[in-house]
Design an enzyme around this catalytic site. Structure first.
Site, PDB file in Angstrom:
ATOM      1  CB  CYS A 105      -4.940  10.390  11.387  1.00 19.24           C
ATOM      2  SG  CYS A 105      -3.417   9.591  11.817  1.00 19.24           S
TER       3      CYS A 105
ATOM      4  NE  ARG B 279      -7.182   4.154   5.577  1.00 23.07           N
ATOM      5  CZ  ARG B 279      -6.798   5.375   5.890  1.00 23.07           C
ATOM      6  NH1 ARG B 279      -7.175   5.911   7.031  1.00 23.07           N
ATOM      7  NH2 ARG B 279      -6.042   6.068   5.075  1.00 23.07           N
TER       8      ARG B 279
ATOM      9  NE  ARG C 274       0.375  10.290   9.888  1.00 26.48           N
ATOM     10  CZ  ARG C 274      -0.046   9.247   9.184  1.00 26.48           C
ATOM     11  NH1 ARG C 274      -1.176   8.689   9.468  1.00 26.48           N
ATOM     12  NH2 ARG C 274       0.661   8.804   8.163  1.00 26.48           N
TER      13      ARG C 274
ATOM     14  CG  ASP D 126       3.698   1.609   9.432  1.00 28.30           C
ATOM     15  OD1 ASP D 126       3.818   1.826   8.217  1.00 28.30           O
ATOM     16  OD2 ASP D 126       3.403   2.495  10.254  1.00 28.30           O
TER      17      ASP D 126
ATOM     18  CE  LYS E 165      -1.669   1.517   4.080  1.00 23.66           C
ATOM     19  NZ  LYS E 165      -1.331   2.874   4.437  1.00 23.66           N
ATOM     20  CG  ASN E 166       2.352   2.624   3.525  1.00 23.45           C
ATOM     21  OD1 ASN E 166       1.172   2.885   3.253  1.00 23.45           O
ATOM     22  ND2 ASN E 166       2.776   2.437   4.756  1.00 23.45           N
TER      23      ASN E 166
HETATM   24  C1  EPZ Z   1       4.263   7.064   6.086  1.00 28.71           C
HETATM   25  O1  EPZ Z   1       3.474   8.075   6.682  1.00 28.71           O
HETATM   26  C2  EPZ Z   1       3.382   5.824   6.054  1.00 28.71           C
HETATM   27  N1  EPZ Z   1       2.199   6.063   5.226  1.00 28.71           N
HETATM   28  C3  EPZ Z   1       2.964   5.452   7.479  1.00 28.71           C
HETATM   29  O2  EPZ Z   1       2.224   4.236   7.407  1.00 28.71           O
HETATM   30  C4  EPZ Z   1       4.223   5.207   8.306  1.00 28.71           C
HETATM   31  O3  EPZ Z   1       3.852   4.924   9.643  1.00 28.71           O
HETATM   32  C5  EPZ Z   1       5.119   6.454   8.268  1.00 28.71           C
HETATM   33  O4  EPZ Z   1       5.417   6.788   6.891  1.00 28.71           O
HETATM   34  C6  EPZ Z   1       6.429   6.253   9.010  1.00 28.71           C
HETATM   35  O5  EPZ Z   1       7.097   5.156   8.485  1.00 28.71           O
HETATM   36  C7  EPZ Z   1       2.323   5.990   3.872  1.00 28.71           C
HETATM   37  O6  EPZ Z   1       3.380   5.733   3.345  1.00 28.71           O
HETATM   38  C8  EPZ Z   1       1.059   6.220   3.087  1.00 28.71           C
HETATM   39  P1  EPZ Z   1       6.262  10.617   8.089  1.00 28.71           P
HETATM   40  P2  EPZ Z   1       3.999   9.627   6.649  1.00 28.71           P
HETATM   41  O7  EPZ Z   1       6.082  11.840   7.274  1.00 28.71           O
HETATM   42  O8  EPZ Z   1       4.696   9.887   5.383  1.00 28.71           O
HETATM   43  C9  EPZ Z   1       6.279  13.941  11.466  1.00 28.71           C
HETATM   44  C10 EPZ Z   1       0.452   2.768   7.870  1.00 28.71           C
HETATM   45  O9  EPZ Z   1       0.060   2.248   8.922  1.00 28.71           O
HETATM   46  N2  EPZ Z   1       6.210  14.913  10.364  1.00 28.71           N
HETATM   47  O10 EPZ Z   1       7.515   9.831   7.940  1.00 28.71           O
HETATM   48  O11 EPZ Z   1       2.849  10.497   7.004  1.00 28.71           O
HETATM   49  C11 EPZ Z   1       4.983  13.153  11.640  1.00 28.71           C
HETATM   50  O12 EPZ Z   1       4.085  13.861  12.443  1.00 28.71           O
HETATM   51  C12 EPZ Z   1       0.853   4.230   7.847  1.00 28.71           C
HETATM   52  O13 EPZ Z   1       0.566   2.159   6.767  1.00 28.71           O
HETATM   53  C13 EPZ Z   1       6.302  16.274  10.649  1.00 28.71           C
HETATM   54  O14 EPZ Z   1       6.427  16.665  11.799  1.00 28.71           O
HETATM   55  O15 EPZ Z   1       5.039   9.606   7.856  1.00 28.71           O
HETATM   56  C14 EPZ Z   1       5.460  11.860  12.300  1.00 28.71           C
HETATM   57  O16 EPZ Z   1       5.544  12.081  13.686  1.00 28.71           O
HETATM   58  C15 EPZ Z   1       0.646   4.901   9.195  1.00 28.71           C
HETATM   59  N3  EPZ Z   1       6.232  17.163   9.627  1.00 28.71           N
HETATM   60  C16 EPZ Z   1       6.859  11.660  11.722  1.00 28.71           C
HETATM   61  O17 EPZ Z   1       7.250  12.924  11.157  1.00 28.71           O
HETATM   62  C17 EPZ Z   1       6.089  16.766   8.308  1.00 28.71           C
HETATM   63  O18 EPZ Z   1       6.056  17.633   7.410  1.00 28.71           O
HETATM   64  C18 EPZ Z   1       6.941  10.622  10.632  1.00 28.71           C
HETATM   65  O19 EPZ Z   1       6.025  11.006   9.629  1.00 28.71           O
HETATM   66  C19 EPZ Z   1       6.009  15.381   8.036  1.00 28.71           C
HETATM   67  C20 EPZ Z   1       6.077  14.475   9.078  1.00 28.71           C
END
Ligand code: EPZ
Length: 417
Positions: A116, A396, A121, A304, A22-23
């Site tokens: 969420c 999902r 996020r 995850d 998915k990701n």
């Molecule tokens: C991706 O989410 C995945 N989703 C998530 O999988 C996964 O948990 C996550 O990466 C971490 O590996 C998809 O790929 C669709 P991040 P993403 O940006 O990109 C903070 C699942 O269960 N952050 O790496 O949203 C954020 O708040 C899902 O399949 C900022 O502060 O994750 C978080 O604490 C859940 N500012 C951390 O970074 C930003 O601009 C990691 O977020 C962006 C992120």
């Protein structure tokens, strides 16, 4: 709405095929916005989020055609540049249209995703990177308004290795004027998969999968013809299923190089791991021992997999300490596990899990995608019956989960709630 009825206590044995990731599929689908033509994506999982992404692409003017195992996406007719709130709030990964729309259209209007269940996020790092590339970004009634004549290459340093931020900026940079360097980039395998797809379209990218990605902008890209990588989180979920039910499971399509941290922890917990040309075999040769984990960006232990691993630690021998460093609210599964007899205490971002001899089945509720998987695993290990409601969360991210577990000998069925 449906629910799952699980009669636990049966060891899982046999083999199960992993679906497409998915990701990886979601950014790949939005990468099609970067080039005109007919894009062919295969090994796409049949999931709610994939259908939502398809709906968004059609909303933007693309055409889509379902073919066996995938989609053909036609992007000659791109006519819009807005990702509406009602789509973005159901799937936050929709923000990944920002980079491609800006690069292709010079304009994008994307609803802020909002928080969420697992955390706030924000997307501040995505926006900061796009501004560094010359985009004018304003916030207007909950929407991001972005414009750019033509994005220009920039040196971008991420305060933290954001997966989505790295994907958005990498896509945006493929058509920018000049070279972009992303430092402290995320290193997840899904990012390498996206880079490989972009390069197959004619993009020039070096270093994807490391903490420094260099993208040399080109004027035009060609449509992709690409097979999505296997879902490593789905694979990890079935591996844990084999271990915590004391069975032997062969996860076909799983790639050990994508799951090194998890495999190391599973071995530390006493499971036996073998790798062959088709995938990964796990066998719980004796009792499962408690081990500590701390989630980290890749290549650390994946956030995850934290909830699923906690299900296993809940019925392990000993006490484990589980730290969640990536998201601020990713312990929603704990109170449901406690209803099944788990002995867990939380202090901030750390959960202390005292293994119990046996979990017992109970009616429990899914709160987010991976919490749902955790509760299915707990139900499979528990004695008597577990009823899991709100499984739309599960749908999902897991394709045919109950069928796959049934093929391994689980007594699990989906019934209307
Ligand atoms: C991706 O989410 C995945 N989703 C998530 O999988 C996964 O948990 C996550 O990466 C971490 O590996 C998809 O790929 C669709 P991040 P993403 O940006 O990109 C903070 C699942 O269960 N952050 O790496 O949203 C954020 O708040 C899902 O399949 C900022 O502060 O994750 C978080 O604490 C859940 N500012 C951390 O970074 C930003 O601009 C990691 O977020 C962006 C992120």
């Amino acid at each position: 709405m449906d629910k799952l009825i699980i009669h636990g206590g049966r060891p899982l044995n046999g083999e199960v095929q992993v679906s497409g990731a998915k990701n990886a599929a979601l950014p790949l689908m939005f990468a099609t916005l970067l080039a005109r033509g007919c894009h062919k994506l295969t090994n796409l999982p049949r999931l709610r989020d994939i259908r939502t992404a398809e709906k968004l692409l059609v909303e933007l003017g693309a055409g889509s055609e379902t073919v066996p195992g995938g989609l053909h996406i036609h992007t000659n007719g791109l006519a819009h540049y807005e990702a509406p709130y009602e789509l973005v709030r159901t799937m936050r990964a929709s923000v990944l249209v920002l980079g491609p729309l800006l690069a292709r259209h010079g304009r994008a209007r994307v609803s802020l995703p909002g928080g969420c269940a697992i955390g706030a996020r924000p997307i501040n790092l995505h926006l900061k990177g796009l501004e560094a590339m010359g985009a004018q970004i304003t916030l207007d009634h909950g929407y991001v308004e972005a414009r750019a004549q033509r994005l220009k290459g920039a040196r971008i340093y991420f305060d933290l290795p954001t997966v989505g931020g790295t994907e958005n900026l990498m896509m945006a940079a493929t058509l920018a004027k000049g070279t972009t360097v992303i430092e402290n980039a995320a290193r997840e395998p899904e990012i390498l998969d996206l880079a490989q797809a972009l390069c197959s379209m004619g993009a020039r990218i070096e270093g994807a999968g490391t903490d420094t990605v260099v993208i040399e902008g080109v004027d035009e890209l060609q449509p992709m013809n690409y097979r999505v990588m296997a879902d490593r989180i789905e694979a990890g979920t079935y591996l844990i299923g084999g271990a915590l039910t004391h069975g032997r499971v062969h996860v076909l399509g799983a790639r050990p190089e994508h799951l090194e941290a998890l495999l190391s922890k599973l071995e530390e917990a006493g499971a036996r791991i073998d790798v062959d040309s088709e995938g990964i075999i796990i066998e719980a040769v004796d009792e499962i021992r408690a081990v500590n984990i701390r989630t980290q960006p890749h290549p650390g232990f994946p956030t995850d997999m934290q909830a699923q691993f906690m299900a296993m630690m809940s019925c392990a021998n000993g006490t484990s300490v589980i730290s969640e460093t990536v998201f601020e609210n990713r312990f929603m599964h704990v109170c449901e596990l406690q209803r099944m007899g788990a002995d867990i205490s939380i202090d901030g971002h750390t959960a202390t899990v005292k293994g119990v001899r046996r979990l017992f089945g109970a009616p429990v509720m899914a709160t987010d995608l991976r919490a749902s998987a955790c509760l299915v695993l707990a139900g499979l290990a528990a004695d008597n019956t577990t009823e899991l409601s709100r499984i739309y969360h599960l749908d999902r991210g897991y394709e045919n989960l109950e069928k796959k577990f049934r093929s391994l000998g689980a007594d699990i069925e989906r019934v209307p709630e």
